[in-house]
Design an enzyme around this catalytic site. Sequence first.
Site, mmCIF file in Angstrom:
data_model
loop_
_atom_site.group_PDB
_atom_site.id
_atom_site.type_symbol
_atom_site.label_atom_id
_atom_site.label_comp_id
_atom_site.label_asym_id
_atom_site.label_seq_id
_atom_site.Cartn_x
_atom_site.Cartn_y
_atom_site.Cartn_z
ATOM 1 C CG ASN A 406 0.986 -2.900 -10.558
ATOM 2 O OD1 ASN A 406 2.121 -2.464 -10.588
ATOM 3 N ND2 ASN A 406 -0.064 -2.125 -10.694
ATOM 4 C CG ASP A 407 1.691 -3.930 -5.812
ATOM 5 O OD1 ASP A 407 1.826 -2.831 -6.380
ATOM 6 O OD2 ASP A 407 0.657 -4.273 -5.212
#
Lengths: 480, 104
Positions: A406-407
């Site tokens: 995600n990040d």
Amino acid sequence: MDKIIGIVNGVEFTIGTSLLELSYLLAALLFVYGLKLLSHPDTARKGNMWAATGMGLAMLTTLLLHKNSSGEGIALMNIWVIIVFIGLGSAIGWIVARKVKMTAMPQLVSVYNATGGAASMLVALLEYPHAVAGDIGSILVTILGLVIGAIAFSGSMIAYGKLDGKVGDIMKPFMTYLNLFLLVITFALSIYIIASPLPPTDLMWALYTLTALALLYGVMFVMPIGGADMPVVISLLNALTGVAAAMAGFIYGNQAMILGGILVGSAGMILTILMCNAMNRSLLNVIIGSFGGSSGVGSDSVDQTVREIALSDAAILLSYSQKVYIVPGYGLAVAQAQHLCHELDTLLEGKGVEVKYAIHPVAGRMPGHMNVLLAEADVPYEKLMEMDDANQEMANTDVVIVVGANDVVNPAAEDDPASPIYGMPIIKVLEAKNIIVMKRSMATGYAAIPNNLFYHPKNRMLFGDAKATLQKLVAEIKSM
Amino acid sequence: MEQVLTLFFEYKESIFIIALSIFLGVEVISNVPAVLHTPLMSGANAISGVIIIGGIILVGHSDLSTLSVDLVLGILALVFGTLNVVGGFVVTDRMLEMFKKRKK
């Protein structure tokens, strides 16, 4: 062995003591050589073996040849006691290390790091009363060993708890000041003990207070740190344990301990800095900065529709691509889906699709964690591309599959100055032609930052547990 | 000032070792590929278990005839040190074993 063969600086020495020092020299060389080999993929395993051999040698010769200040060797009874407890520790250490799942590796490294810190702390605690009042040098190293060891111990235990999901991130604005205050009084008390002319046995109250303060500081210092910063902290704590061991080495005038400890300290420090660079943050920022404090910025500026992709469409898209990149994240590890990932990759390769993996330096919970997990699933490491190389190939890539990451693919890092991860280098998946994100839900990542990638027109979501989804996808492609 | 210089002189050999080891650690590590970050960290962690030598010396020269707090803490240091060393090296080996398997 006990034959006195000479005098240096007024101290007589025997064959045994010179042999012991010689073995320490050999052990120190093996540590350096081992660490050197450990930094190349082909020789890494051998390097680990050599370092372990050096350690074994140093342990054995200490047991057989060590003499205390009055020239007495270690009594036979004590040798047996030591062997029994080393045997016990080895058995536990060995079994746990063999049994633990690859995904839990970061936690385990944290725990072992904690034990090292605890050992340094205890050694310093027990050696302090034997120090001579006014001998500033040896009291200084003892206190440093105690404080650094204690911080490494309690800090690593908290890091373990966080990685294992047992401890949450606690960040209150006052904590920065509280931590600074704790650090200042720990420092002040250390100076007081070191400078005091009183005999150490009169200062035990101060020593115990200092130990408690250092332990508390370790807890408080790791407590607010979370998200993508965890690997940095583990690496830093690892460096601290090394330094603590080196300080204990000073107490005994043991060069193998000093060299080994400092070597780990500086190597760990460099690794920590490398990781900070990978996130484009300074170490100070990691330690005192609050992560994920200002989330929720920028997410309302774009259209919030999320498009899903049907499994069959995904299967067709992938099968007719020329080049596919897989971006794995911790979600993949949690779902234990690395083997399925590899299955998908071989299946696609069979259809003439070029499949590679883009590994972000801080993907997973430790640097290189992803590489280890994929290696476990037999993915050849030539297919694991580092971020910069992968980014160069992104524009020629037909499909990028983001599995549980995600990040590390969040475009906010590039275009939203208000985002807490702004400036962190990311894998530029938006340059590829198509993106498929596999995710359990729309929840934010470990660092709790919203991700606009999910709403991008190029992106399609494939919801569900990574393992189950990959399983279905593999079956779908097989049946085509 | 005088005191600092005295300290330096007294410990000059060790300070030389420290300075050179710092440099050595940096040199040895600086070109490591990201693939090996985790095993390297774990291997280095095992090396920091050299503190076990301190544990051996402590328990080796302690009085076994009475069960004192010092003895118990010393034994604890010994066991903790062993965990760090043995666990650390075994975990590292297990990680590296996986890289090895793929080599033809």
